[in-house]
Write an enzyme that holds these catalytic residues in place. Structure first.
Site, mmCIF file in Angstrom:
data_model
loop_
_atom_site.group_PDB
_atom_site.id
_atom_site.type_symbol
_atom_site.label_atom_id
_atom_site.label_comp_id
_atom_site.label_asym_id
_atom_site.label_seq_id
_atom_site.Cartn_x
_atom_site.Cartn_y
_atom_site.Cartn_z
ATOM 1 N N ASP A 1 21.885 -47.222 27.944
ATOM 2 C CA ASP A 1 22.924 -47.684 29.000
ATOM 3 C C ASP A 1 24.154 -47.752 28.237
ATOM 4 O O ASP A 1 24.285 -47.483 27.033
ATOM 5 C CB ASP A 1 22.541 -49.206 29.485
ATOM 6 N N ASP B 1 27.682 -49.548 29.620
ATOM 7 C CA ASP B 1 28.638 -50.860 29.569
ATOM 8 C C ASP B 1 27.417 -52.068 29.151
ATOM 9 O O ASP B 1 26.534 -52.258 29.712
ATOM 10 C CB ASP B 1 28.891 -51.041 31.285
ATOM 11 N N ASP C 1 20.928 -53.996 28.223
ATOM 12 C CA ASP C 1 21.749 -55.296 27.924
ATOM 13 C C ASP C 1 21.215 -56.135 29.078
ATOM 14 O O ASP C 1 21.605 -57.398 29.021
ATOM 15 C CB ASP C 1 22.861 -55.487 27.651
#
Length: 240
Positions: A17, A19, A178
């Site tokens: 991922d 961001d 995240d």
């Protein structure tokens, strides 16, 4: 070449991922959205609140920041989305930086010969620009962001396409993220779900959404996953 570290699982490729995983972009995202909201007289939000507004693509971000009675106005959302993309293009690298330890982790994976890719719900042009400006050329096999012909995460299609391009099966992909969206994406694709705690969401969210392993810092990766490449990758598959 095989790297032995007594890790619990093996992988042949890595998908990240963007961001909250590779980069801390929260302030630039928040500044850009707040600029648009201010221009239209809507309330703005503190930077930290954006941790729970991003993650499902730019359009969903705009819907989440609008007052409830405005979020369903498609014409308004379309207009503000276009303004946001223009604003974010100006702010995109004002404060955004890779997290501490990311460069070293990526370098080590490159030295191992591990193919890497980025899978994000950020709009494609922004994802490409960030990866081009912040990471060395050739770091990633491909960067897949939000595109009209591809469903957003947690749909697994993007990860499946990346696995195919890298010549591995989905179960051989270590997928890093995240948020719950990322953990669900990894699970939906059949990949190894690795939650990172240095990003936008909490450890509890990652655990509850099915993270196979939790990383407190990038270097922790090499104690959780054993990467195999070249001839040893074939041998490891046969042994399993």
């Amino acid at each position: 070449m095989q790297y032995f570290n007594r890790a619990a699982v093996t992988a042949k490729a890595a998908v990240f991922d963007l961001d909250g995983t590779l980069i801390d972009s929260l302030e630039d995202l928040a500044d850009s959205v707040n600029e648009v909201l201010t221009a239209h007289g809507f309330p703005t939000f503190e930077v930290d609140l954006y941790r729970y507004k991003v993650g499902n693509g730019s359009r969903k971000l705009i819907e989440r920041v609008l007052p409830e009675d405005k979020a369903g106005d498609e014409a308004l959302v379309d207009a503000l989305l276009a303004e946001y993309k223009e604003c974010y293009a100006r702010n995109i690298l004002n404060k955004t930086r890779p997290y501490a330890g990311i460069f070293n982790m990526l370098k080590r994976l490159q030295e191992m010969g591990v193919p890497m890719a980025v899978c994000t719900n950020k709009h494609q042009s922004a994802a490409e620009e960030i990866c081009r400006e912040l990471f060395a050329e050739g770091t990633f096999v491909e960067v897949i962001g939000d595109q009209p012909d591809l469903p957003r995460k947690p749909d697994p299609l993007k990860v499946l396409k990346l696995a195919e391009k890298m010549g591995v099966s989905p179960k051989e992909v270590a997928y890093f993220g995240d948020s719950s969206v990322d953990m669900e994406t990894a699970r939906n694709a059949g990949a190894i779900a690795l939650g990172v705690t240095w990003g936008f969401r909490t450890r509890e969210e990652l655990e509850e959404s099915g993270a196979r392993f939790i990383l407190e810092m990038p270097a922790d990766l090499f104690t959780k996953v054993e990467f195999v490449t070249g001839d040893d990758a074939s041998e490891a598959s046969e042994e399993k």
